[in-house]
Design an enzyme around this catalytic site. Structure first.
Site, short mmCIF file in Angstrom:
data_model
loop_
_atom_site.label_atom_id
_atom_site.label_comp_id
_atom_site.label_asym_id
_atom_site.label_seq_id
_atom_site.Cartn_x
_atom_site.Cartn_y
_atom_site.Cartn_z
CB SER A 175 -0.88 -0.04 1.38
OG SER A 175 -1.41 1.26 1.43
CE1 TYR A 194 -3.82 -2.72 5.70
CE2 TYR A 194 -3.59 -0.24 5.32
CZ TYR A 194 -3.90 -1.75 5.02
OH TYR A 194 -3.89 -1.76 3.32
CE LYS A 245 -1.48 -4.30 3.62
NZ LYS A 245 -2.02 -5.79 3.01
P1 NAD Z 1 -10.94 -6.64 1.34
O1 NAD Z 1 -11.35 -6.75 2.74
O2 NAD Z 1 -12.29 -6.43 0.56
O3 NAD Z 1 -10.63 -8.12 0.97
C1 NAD Z 1 -9.64 -8.61 1.73
C2 NAD Z 1 -10.34 -10.52 1.68
O4 NAD Z 1 -9.53 -11.08 2.40
C3 NAD Z 1 -11.80 -10.46 2.19
O5 NAD Z 1 -12.66 -11.11 1.35
C4 NAD Z 1 -11.42 -11.16 3.69
O6 NAD Z 1 -12.81 -11.78 4.18
C5 NAD Z 1 -10.29 -12.01 3.68
N1 NAD Z 1 -9.23 -12.30 4.39
C6 NAD Z 1 -8.86 -11.40 5.34
N2 NAD Z 1 -8.29 -12.08 6.45
C7 NAD Z 1 -8.26 -13.37 5.99
C8 NAD Z 1 -7.58 -14.81 6.39
N3 NAD Z 1 -6.78 -14.63 7.54
N4 NAD Z 1 -7.69 -15.81 5.78
C9 NAD Z 1 -8.46 -15.85 4.60
N5 NAD Z 1 -9.28 -14.80 3.98
C10 NAD Z 1 -8.90 -13.65 4.86
O7 NAD Z 1 -9.88 -5.97 1.13
P2 NAD Z 1 -9.48 -5.23 -0.18
O8 NAD Z 1 -9.65 -3.80 -0.39
O9 NAD Z 1 -9.88 -6.27 -1.34
O10 NAD Z 1 -7.76 -5.21 -0.10
C11 NAD Z 1 -7.24 -6.25 -0.43
C12 NAD Z 1 -5.74 -6.17 0.09
O11 NAD Z 1 -5.09 -5.02 -0.51
C13 NAD Z 1 -5.42 -6.27 1.57
O12 NAD Z 1 -4.35 -6.66 1.88
C14 NAD Z 1 -5.26 -4.63 1.86
O13 NAD Z 1 -4.69 -4.26 2.81
C15 NAD Z 1 -4.64 -4.28 0.55
N6 NAD Z 1 -4.98 -2.87 0.14
C16 NAD Z 1 -6.08 -2.36 0.05
C17 NAD Z 1 -6.31 -0.94 -0.31
C18 NAD Z 1 -7.64 -0.42 -0.20
O14 NAD Z 1 -8.07 0.79 -0.29
N7 NAD Z 1 -8.92 -1.19 -0.51
C19 NAD Z 1 -5.35 -0.08 -0.41
C20 NAD Z 1 -3.92 -0.68 -0.32
C21 NAD Z 1 -3.86 -2.10 -0.29
C1 WQD Z 2 -9.45 9.46 0.77
C2 WQD Z 2 -9.57 10.77 0.92
C3 WQD Z 2 -9.98 11.62 3.31
C4 WQD Z 2 -13.92 9.79 3.77
C5 WQD Z 2 -6.82 4.61 3.15
C6 WQD Z 2 -5.77 3.78 3.93
C7 WQD Z 2 -4.68 3.57 3.01
C8 WQD Z 2 -5.19 2.74 1.98
C9 WQD Z 2 -6.17 3.35 1.10
C10 WQD Z 2 -5.10 0.45 2.57
C11 WQD Z 2 -9.00 11.46 2.18
C12 WQD Z 2 -11.27 11.93 2.42
C13 WQD Z 2 -12.83 10.30 3.20
C14 WQD Z 2 -14.98 10.71 4.07
C15 WQD Z 2 -13.46 12.46 3.23
N1 WQD Z 2 -5.60 1.54 2.30
N2 WQD Z 2 -12.70 11.43 2.99
N3 WQD Z 2 -14.66 12.03 3.72
O1 WQD Z 2 -7.32 7.65 3.82
O2 WQD Z 2 -6.43 7.95 1.54
O3 WQD Z 2 -6.28 5.80 2.34
O4 WQD Z 2 -7.21 3.75 1.99
O5 WQD Z 2 -3.64 0.21 2.28
O6 WQD Z 2 -3.81 2.98 3.74
O7 WQD Z 2 -5.31 4.95 4.73
O8 WQD Z 2 -8.52 6.59 1.84
O9 WQD Z 2 -10.87 6.83 0.91
O10 WQD Z 2 -10.51 6.92 3.28
O11 WQD Z 2 -9.79 8.74 2.13
O12 WQD Z 2 -13.40 13.67 3.11
O13 WQD Z 2 -16.12 10.40 4.57
O14 WQD Z 2 -10.98 11.17 1.23
O15 WQD Z 2 -9.86 12.63 4.21
O16 WQD Z 2 -8.58 12.60 1.97
P1 WQD Z 2 -6.83 7.22 2.52
P2 WQD Z 2 -9.97 7.28 2.32
#
Ligand code: NAD
Ligand code: WQD
Length: 344
Positions: A129, A154, A158
């Site tokens: 991330s 969190y 990562k």
């Molecule tokens: P998500 O929660 O929708 O998907 C994660 C999936 O993993 C879920 O279906 C959950 O049930 C499953 N899971 C969690 N722990 C588990 C375990 N121990 N065993 C088996 N299954 C398990 O999340 P996402 O948004 O699809 O994110 C996927 C990956 O990407 C994560 O590693 C997250 O940290 C990373 N990521 C997400 C974002 C974002 O903004 N969505 C941004 C950067 C990184």
């Molecule tokens: C986006 C922007 C908020 C909600 C998070 C995690 C990051 C990564 C992605 C996993 C920001 C603004 C949001 C609301 C708002 N995840 N906002 N009102 O914070 O960039 O990142 O998700 O790795 O680790 O921290 O994403 O979607 O929460 O926010 O104004 O009700 O929207 O302040 O600027 P963020 P977000």
């Protein structure tokens, strides 16, 4: 049917994982899903099946359960590579329940790596991330931008996972090769509106909060601050369409299987463009024709004022480029929300 190989997708029923399963299949791979459904629903599997006209094996197991994971590797036999999405991802919750996050996010990676080594499966794509950059000193961020102290447990999981993968690569004793993809902000949904983001409870992220407000589940969106040092005062992020992001995983798996990857590689996966929160709101209103009820509120603790990706490395070395823009992403997120309502 001859395929390019069997790819184990942990977290394959989740938001990004479900889109990756579809893109893997469309690229000629054979996805096998592992998910414990802590943050997803069976309906994701139905959505995948509706798009692909296929049913893929899905093991309802926890990735921290070594024996259960070994059973999957034994049963499936010829796994070519793994994409490891499974993790918890709620930043605020991780502050309140850090052990839950360290146990699941770090524990599942270690268990998975042990089982991969045991079964001689050497290709791994890891979900990292942009949170690893913390509050960067310079923009855009390149892969060389220093990793700062994480501002949440969190984020720290990562960083720790990246460190574990780097140590393993440098050990000289492991055959596992890893591509860690540092995602920026994934948004949107599949164009079919059959799969998308399914936040359980109140969404933490901006776009599901916007779509839930527009459809009437939430009363209003609060924009967290308009007094930042940005053109309109609201935060800047790099919003990437989830379908583009899913495709980056296919490109990464291709690279690993073709033997082009080094022992460990990190890539930024974003669009290379930054948009403010207010731009997202305005674009949403424009592309959907929906008037959004929103107000400006105070800053959210821990928010990074501005971050977006330098995509030079992912373009040149990985050969990945996004194809979809903010408008398409927001319009698909809206279609998904409408579809969710209609399917109730
Ligand atoms: P998500 O929660 O929708 O998907 C994660 C999936 O993993 C879920 O279906 C959950 O049930 C499953 N899971 C969690 N722990 C588990 C375990 N121990 N065993 C088996 N299954 C398990 O999340 P996402 O948004 O699809 O994110 C996927 C990956 O990407 C994560 O590693 C997250 O940290 C990373 N990521 C997400 C974002 C974002 O903004 N969505 C941004 C950067 C990184
Ligand atoms: C986006 C922007 C908020 C909600 C998070 C995690 C990051 C990564 C992605 C996993 C920001 C603004 C949001 C609301 C708002 N995840 N906002 N009102 O914070 O960039 O990142 O998700 O790795 O680790 O921290 O994403 O979607 O929460 O926010 O104004 O009700 O929207 O302040 O600027 P963020 P977000």
């Amino acid at each position: 049917m001859e395929t390019k190989g069997k790819i184990l997708v942990t977290g394959g029923a989740g938001y990004i994982g479900s889109h990756a399963v579809v893109e893997l299949f469309e690229a000629g791979y054979e996805p096998v899903i592992v998910d414990n459904f802590v943050n997803s629903k069976e309906t994701a599997l139905k959505g995948i099946a509706a798009i692909t006209q296929q049913e893929f094996p899905c093991y309802r197991i926890d990735c921290t359960d070594k024996q259960a994971l070994q059973d999957v590797f034994r049963k499936e036999q010829d796994i070519t590579g793994v994409i490891h999405f499974a993790a918890y991802k709620a930043v605020g919750e991780s502050v309140k329940e850090p052990l839950k996050y360290y146990h699941n996010n770090v524990g599942s990676l270690i268990t998975l790596l042990q089982v991969m080594e045991e079964f001689g499966v050497n290709n791994l794509v890891f979900s990292s991330s942009c949170t690893v950059y913390g509050i960067p000193d310079t923009l855009p961020v390149t892969e060389e931008t220093p990793v700062k102290k994480a501002n949440s447990p969190y984020g720290n999981t990562k960083q720790i996972c990246e460190d574990i993968l780097t140590d393993l690569a440098n050990s000289g004793s492991s055959q596992v090769k890893t591509i860690a993809l540092r995602y920026f902000n994934p948004i949107g949904a599949h164009s079919s509106a059959q799969i998308g983001e399914l936040p359980l409870g109140v969404p933490n992220n901006l776009v599901p909060f916007i779509t839930q407000t527009a459809i009437g589940i939430r009363e209003k969106l609060t924009v967290f601050g308009n007094d930042y040092d940005t053109p309109d005062g609201s935060n800047i992020r790099d919003y990437i369409h989830v379908v583009d992001l899913a495709k980056a995983h296919v490109v990464a798996i291709d690279r690993l299987i073709q033997g082009k990857a080094k022992a460990i590689e990190m890539f930024n996966i974003g669009t290379g463009r930054g948009n403010t929160v207010l731009e997202v709101v305005n674009t949403f209103e424009k592309v959907t024709g929906q008037k959004l009820n929103y107000e400006i509120g105070p800053r959210r603790l821990g928010d990074v004022p501005a971050i977006y990706a330098d995509v030079t490395k992912s373009t040149q070395e990985l050969g990945f480029k996004t194809e979809l823009g903010l408008e398409e992403a927001l319009s698909s997120a809206w279609q998904w929300e409408v579809n969710l309502k209609n399917s109730l």
